[in-house]
Design a protein around this motif. Structure first.
Motif, PDB file in Angstrom:
ATOM      1  N   LYS A   1      10.844   6.397   3.936  1.00 26.92           N
ATOM      2  CA  LYS A   1      11.383   7.242   5.006  1.00 26.92           C
ATOM      3  C   LYS A   1      12.419   6.475   5.810  1.00 26.92           C
TER       4      LYS A   1
ATOM      5  N   HIS B   1       2.826  11.661  -5.286  1.00 29.30           N
ATOM      6  CA  HIS B   1       2.998  11.860  -3.850  1.00 29.30           C
ATOM      7  C   HIS B   1       4.415  11.443  -3.429  1.00 29.30           C
TER       8      HIS B   1
ATOM      9  N   SER C   1       0.854  -1.195   0.000  1.00 29.40           N
ATOM     10  CA  SER C   1       0.000   0.000   0.000  1.00 29.40           C
ATOM     11  C   SER C   1       0.891   1.246   0.000  1.00 29.40           C
ATOM     12  N   ILE C   2       0.297   2.355  -0.411  1.00 30.43           N
ATOM     13  CA  ILE C   2       1.074   3.590  -0.514  1.00 30.43           C
ATOM     14  C   ILE C   2       1.598   4.004   0.856  1.00 30.43           C
ATOM     15  N   GLU C   3       0.798   3.726   1.882  1.00 30.42           N
ATOM     16  CA  GLU C   3       1.218   4.086   3.230  1.00 30.42           C
ATOM     17  C   GLU C   3       2.464   3.288   3.630  1.00 30.42           C
ATOM     18  N   GLU C   4       2.424   1.999   3.321  1.00 26.26           N
ATOM     19  CA  GLU C   4       3.572   1.138   3.624  1.00 26.26           C
ATOM     20  C   GLU C   4       4.812   1.620   2.878  1.00 26.26           C
TER      21      GLU C   4
ATOM     22  N   ASP D   1      -0.374   8.370  -6.453  1.00 27.56           N
ATOM     23  CA  ASP D   1       0.566   7.820  -5.483  1.00 27.56           C
ATOM     24  C   ASP D   1       1.994   8.116  -5.898  1.00 27.56           C
TER      25      ASP D   1
ATOM     26  N   ARG E   1       5.428   4.574   1.762  1.00 25.01           N
ATOM     27  CA  ARG E   1       5.866   5.861   2.286  1.00 25.01           C
ATOM     28  C   ARG E   1       6.734   5.669   3.547  1.00 25.01           C
ATOM     29  N   VAL E   2       6.249   4.819   4.426  1.00 24.43           N
ATOM     30  CA  VAL E   2       6.986   4.550   5.664  1.00 24.43           C
ATOM     31  C   VAL E   2       8.335   3.919   5.343  1.00 24.43           C
ATOM     32  N   SER E   3       8.328   2.985   4.400  1.00 27.94           N
ATOM     33  CA  SER E   3       9.569   2.290   4.053  1.00 27.94           C
ATOM     34  C   SER E   3      10.582   3.236   3.415  1.00 27.94           C
TER      35      SER E   3
END
Lengths: 275, 264
Positions: free
Chosen positions: A47, A78, A38-41, A75, A43-45
């Motif tokens: 970072k 982003h 997922s995009i959230e995953e 995405d 993004r966290v990765s």
């Protein structure tokens, strides 16, 4: 190969579940993203992966590589803005748009896909490099196509980072000249004059005088080493660590090979008497 | 067919123009026909150092924009007939000239002269690009300072990238007394970094200031050590084999005895 593995075993043992992977190539950095996350995953990765790099990469260019998988346009945008604004990296379009490799079957496991991605990309980069004036030694193993199932499933996965290219430079670098390779070992037959820079993702070996700046393990690999026949640099960097010689430096009366490596988060320099 | 040589340094104030004036004059005194070209557009100096300021009518800009014939723009030296100067424009800017235009002018001058010496401006920008566009050889001027050597190293890298391979080094303002005290790099330190051929060492000479201000190149001063060094550089440039003498530090003792007994 066996010796290499011994030395580098602990370097870049990349967990196979990793969503984001950062690799360096001749043309710059490549951020490999598993677009199925997922995009959230992601993004966290991203970072996480970039956090320990500091500002050592600011100003360099980066390619976002989804390995042929689709990433929704918003995405992607982003991600681009995140990478650009937070890390000062310039995002460039992929010169060789990754098309899905035909021999990947959907039912193959994720691991196999990763393996394929890792092995084909350096090859592509090597091909693009062939016109450059820098010679590259590419271990023969690299050339074998990873299509064979045996190759993909052998426990060689952990020593994959060892099979990186070696860049050989056969001239001296003068002030203002920079040689930058984000992948592999850099060997320079000549001097690195004050004001010149050598940067490598792996080790740096200068068969001459190193009087400029050297940055080994430029992607954060602190087990990289810097070695020179005569090590009198203006600055040394390994991974995120920076050091400079003491201003009232102790110099050997006779120049001798020296090696710099990281010990307890410090760069130490000592005479090189063989490993 | 002559030779186009650029005299450059990277750093300013190390003695490029002085070197051009003196080497140019020395070559002309050897009987060669020489043109010195001031490529420092907007900051012209060479005409002043050579004492020709009042004689300049046209400059390289007039030649490039076609308002003057090349031959007409050349100013003949006051003392040596076969020495000519092509002055720079003081009104214009370095970006007003393109490297190609400069190259055309220099190649035309090469047809009728033995040596075309180009006085490059400091820096690595367009002024340097213009000055080095036609050069087949280069004299790199440096002083024995860490910063000047660093800039010279940069310039050498740039020239090598432009495939100017005939590079020779002039170490200017060399002060043996300071070297002895350890305050100045010696010639071996400099050559160790730059690793190009040394064509000459010019010792520090306070009278250079006066000679530049008077517009009389130092080379006419027979007693000056620096003048001797420039004469030797000119001869080496012309293919003669002249050894580089060792410059020794002078203490008060040897200085006094030297004066008493005329020793050197």
């Amino acid at each position: 190969m066996v010796e290499n593995r011994d030395v580098n075993d602990s370097i870049q043992a990349i967990p196979t579940h990793q969503i984001v992977e950062l690799k360096g190539f001749r043309d710059g950095l490549r951020l490999m993203i598993d677009a199925s996350a997922s995009i959230e995953e992601i993004r966290v990765s991203v970072k996480e992966r970039m956090a320990n790099l500091g500002d050592s990469l600011a100003g360099t260019s980066i390619v976002i590589d989804t390995g042929g998988q689709e990433l929704a346009a918003p995405d992607l945008e982003h991600l681009k803005s995140l990478i650009f604004e937070t890390y000062g990296l310039e995002i460039v379009t992929d010169p060789e748009s990754p098309a899905p490799t035909p021999d990947i079957q959907e039912d193959k496991q994720q691991k196999a896909k990763k393996e394929d991605l890792k092995s084909t990309k350096p090859n592509a980069a090597a091909a693009a490099d062939s016109q450059s004036d820098v010679d590259r030694i590419i271990p023969t193993k690299r050339k074998t196509k990873p299509t064979a199932k045996a190759e993909a499933t052998t426990p060689l996965l952990t020593d994959l980072p060892n099979r990186e290219a070696t860049h050989v430079i056969r001239y001296s670098l003068r002030s203002g000249q920079v040689e930058r390779f984000f992948e592999g070992t850099l060997i320079l037959f000549g001097d690195v004059n004050p004001g010149a820079e050598v940067i490598a993702g792996g080790d740096i070996v200068v068969l001459g005088r190193l009087r400029g700046l050297a940055h080994a393990g430029a992607l954060g690999n602190t087990s990289a080493i810097i070695m020179a026949m005569n090590l009198t640099p203006t600055q040394l960097r390994i991974g995120h660590l920076i050091t400079r010689p003491p201003s009232t430096g102790i110099r050997w009366s006779k120049p001798q090979p020296e090696i710099a490596r990281v010990e307890n988060d410090n760069i130490v320099v000592e005479p090189f008497n063989g490993f | 067919m002559g030779k186009v040589i650029v005299i450059t340094s990277g750093k300013g104030g190390v003695g490029k123009s002085t070197s051009v004036a003196n080497i140019g004059t020395a070559l002309a005194m050897l009987g060669k026909s020489v043109v010195v070209v001031d490529a420092d557009i907007g900051l012209r100096n060479l005409d002043i150092i050579m004492g020709l300021e009042s004689r300049v009518v046209y400059n390289s800009m007039d030649v490039i924009d076609g308002s003057c014939e090349l031959e007409k723009a050349l100013v003949t030296d006051r003392r040596v007939e076969n020495l000519k100067l092509l002055a720079a424009s003081q009104r214009n800017n370095k970006t007003d000239v393109q490297p190609e235009q400069m190259k055309d002018v220099c190649l035309k001058l090469r047809e009728t002269h033995d040596y075309v010496l180009i006085d490059s401006p400091a820096g690595i920008e367009q002024g340097f690009e213009n000055a080095s566009s036609a050069a087949e050889a280069a004299l790199i001027v440096t002083t024995p300072d860490v910063s000047a050597v660093r800039d010279a190293d940069r310039i050498i890298g740039l020239l090598q990238a432009k495939e100017v391979s005939d590079l020779q080094l002039i170490i200017n303002r060399f002060a043996p007394n300071m070297v002895k005290k350890g305050d100045m790099l010696n010639q071996y330190d400099v050559l160790d970094v730059l690793s190009i051929k040394l064509i000459g060492i010019v010792p520090e000479d306070p009278s250079i200031v006066g000679s530049s201000n008077r517009g009389l190149p130092l080379i006419y001063d027979a007693t000056s050590e620096a003048a001797g060094a420039y004469k030797r550089i000119a001869r080496r440039l012309d293919g003669q084999d002249v050894p580089v003498p060792e410059f020794k530090a002078i203490g008060w003792f040897s200085n006094m005895f030297g004066k008493l007994f005329g020793l050197d």
